[in-house]
Design an enzyme around this catalytic site. Structure first.
Site, PDB file in Angstrom:
ATOM      1  N   TYR A  20      37.515  40.049 -45.199  1.00  0.00           N
ATOM      2  CA  TYR A  20      36.772  39.015 -44.500  1.00  0.00           C
ATOM      3  C   TYR A  20      35.276  39.333 -44.542  1.00  0.00           C
ATOM      4  CZ  TYR A  20      41.286  37.666 -42.382  1.00  0.00           C
ATOM      5  OH  TYR A  20      42.574  37.264 -42.161  1.00  0.00           O
TER       6      TYR A  20
ATOM      7  N   LYS B 167      44.361  39.523 -48.697  1.00  0.00           N
ATOM      8  CA  LYS B 167      44.532  38.387 -47.779  1.00  0.00           C
ATOM      9  C   LYS B 167      43.141  37.812 -47.576  1.00  0.00           C
ATOM     10  CE  LYS B 167      46.593  37.944 -43.101  1.00  0.00           C
ATOM     11  NZ  LYS B 167      45.571  37.275 -42.347  1.00  0.00           N
TER      12      LYS B 167
HETATM   13  P1  FBP Z   1      45.852  33.120 -38.774  1.00  0.00           P
HETATM   14  O1  FBP Z   1      46.804  32.585 -39.814  1.00  0.00           O
HETATM   15  O2  FBP Z   1      46.289  32.754 -37.388  1.00  0.00           O
HETATM   16  O3  FBP Z   1      44.430  32.748 -39.092  1.00  0.00           O
HETATM   17  O4  FBP Z   1      45.949  34.720 -38.835  1.00  0.00           O
HETATM   18  C1  FBP Z   1      45.355  35.447 -39.866  1.00  0.00           C
HETATM   19  C2  FBP Z   1      44.473  36.536 -39.301  1.00  0.00           C
HETATM   20  O5  FBP Z   1      43.911  37.323 -40.326  1.00  0.00           O
HETATM   21  C3  FBP Z   1      45.146  37.464 -38.319  1.00  0.00           C
HETATM   22  O6  FBP Z   1      45.865  38.463 -38.988  1.00  0.00           O
HETATM   23  C4  FBP Z   1      43.995  37.956 -37.511  1.00  0.00           C
HETATM   24  O7  FBP Z   1      44.309  38.278 -36.203  1.00  0.00           O
HETATM   25  C5  FBP Z   1      43.081  36.798 -37.484  1.00  0.00           C
HETATM   26  O8  FBP Z   1      43.384  35.976 -38.596  1.00  0.00           O
HETATM   27  C6  FBP Z   1      41.647  37.249 -37.550  1.00  0.00           C
HETATM   28  O9  FBP Z   1      40.819  36.157 -37.394  1.00  0.00           O
HETATM   29  P2  FBP Z   1      39.250  36.279 -37.303  1.00  0.00           P
HETATM   30  O10 FBP Z   1      38.856  37.704 -37.553  1.00  0.00           O
HETATM   31  O11 FBP Z   1      38.757  35.329 -38.328  1.00  0.00           O
HETATM   32  O12 FBP Z   1      38.909  35.860 -35.929  1.00  0.00           O
END
Ligand code: FBP
Length: 259
Positions: A148, A183
């Protein structure tokens, strides 16, 4: 040899993510009350035949481990090794809260780790993920990288964390750091996501589900585009367990991912 088959079906994946209690807090469960209970999520994952359920170590120990042997055999556990809350306003960094060995003792078929690409702490996360890959591969299990992009340079240089070139950069970093699966968030269109998949090479790419959409069809359309772009599947949380009928969304999802 890394055993990726345990968390794939015909080379494809649907993972049910449930680490939000730590990452976002229980407030994330407010609009879908039952989802605060990890047993509810595990039932969706088992009944929906997910190719993996993603948990932090505490929920794995207190819930997944109490499932029957048959259920544990058919529902692979993926342990998220790092974690943080959204309370401190700090530079994005999520420290290790569980060791690879501990995850394996808990029955993990794979381990996951979030890298905040572009953060000031990026190098620490690269080093930690390097250790994760080494430990996981020694034990023969896959390492999944959540990649991310985040932090002030991401905003300054790219404007958005879903900028296609930036997301492709993240996918490439995942490959080069040794991840078996990356991911990744959606780039907004099929063509740019195909570039992301290409950048990831032999590292499989799964879509990170994202916030719940008003209409499940919107989320399912994104999954269609991801699969058409060469993605290997989806790691989804809120769009399934916040849905009115999580198993119906799961069935629709499986038709798209497995054909
Ligand atoms: P979702 O499908 O609910 O978006 O989950 C994916 C995920 O990566 C989770 O594993 C994690 O808790 C969340 O999104 C993190 O979201 P962010 O850091 O964007 O708030």
């Amino acid at each position: 040899m890394v055993d990726l088959d345990k968390i794939l079906q015909d080379g494809k994946a649907i993972y049910l993510a449930y680490d939000h209690g730590m990452e976002h807090g229980p407030v994330e469960f407010a609009d879908a009350e039952e989802s605060i209970d990890p047993s509810y999520i595990l039932k969706i994952a088992a009944d929906g035949n997910y190719t993996g359920v993603i948990l932090h170590k505490g929920t794995a120990e207190k819930y997944y481990q109490l499932l029957g042997a048959d259920e544990r055999n058919t529902l692979p556990l993926i342990i998220k090794l790092n974690g943080k809350t959204n309370i401190p306003d700090l530079e994005p960094y999520s420290p290790m809260v569980c060791a690879v060995e501990e995850a394996i003792e808990l029955g993990a078929s794979a381990v996951g780790y979030t890298i905040y690409l572009g953060s000031e702490k990026e190098s620490t996360m690269f080093w930690e993920f390097g250790q994760v890959v080494r430990g996981a591969h020694k034990a023969g299990i896959p390492a999944i990288a959540w990649v991310y992009p985040r932090g002030k340079w991401v905003r300054e240089k790219y404007g958005s964390d879903t900028d296609p070139e930036l997301v492709a950069y993240g996918a490439r970093v995942a490959l080069e750091l040794g991840a078996d699966v990356a991911k990744i968030k959606y780039t907004g269109d099929r063509k740019s996501f195909a570039h992301v998949v290409k950048a990831a090479g032999r590292c499989k790419v799964v879509l990170s589900g994202g916030e719940k959409t008003e209409d499940p069809k919107e989320f399912l359309q994104v999954v269609k585009d991801v699969m058409a772009a060469g993605g290997a599947g989806v790691a989804v949380g809120r769009n399934v367990w916040k849905a009115k009928d999580p198993l119906k969304v799961t069935e629709d999802l499986k038709k798209i991912v497995f054909g």
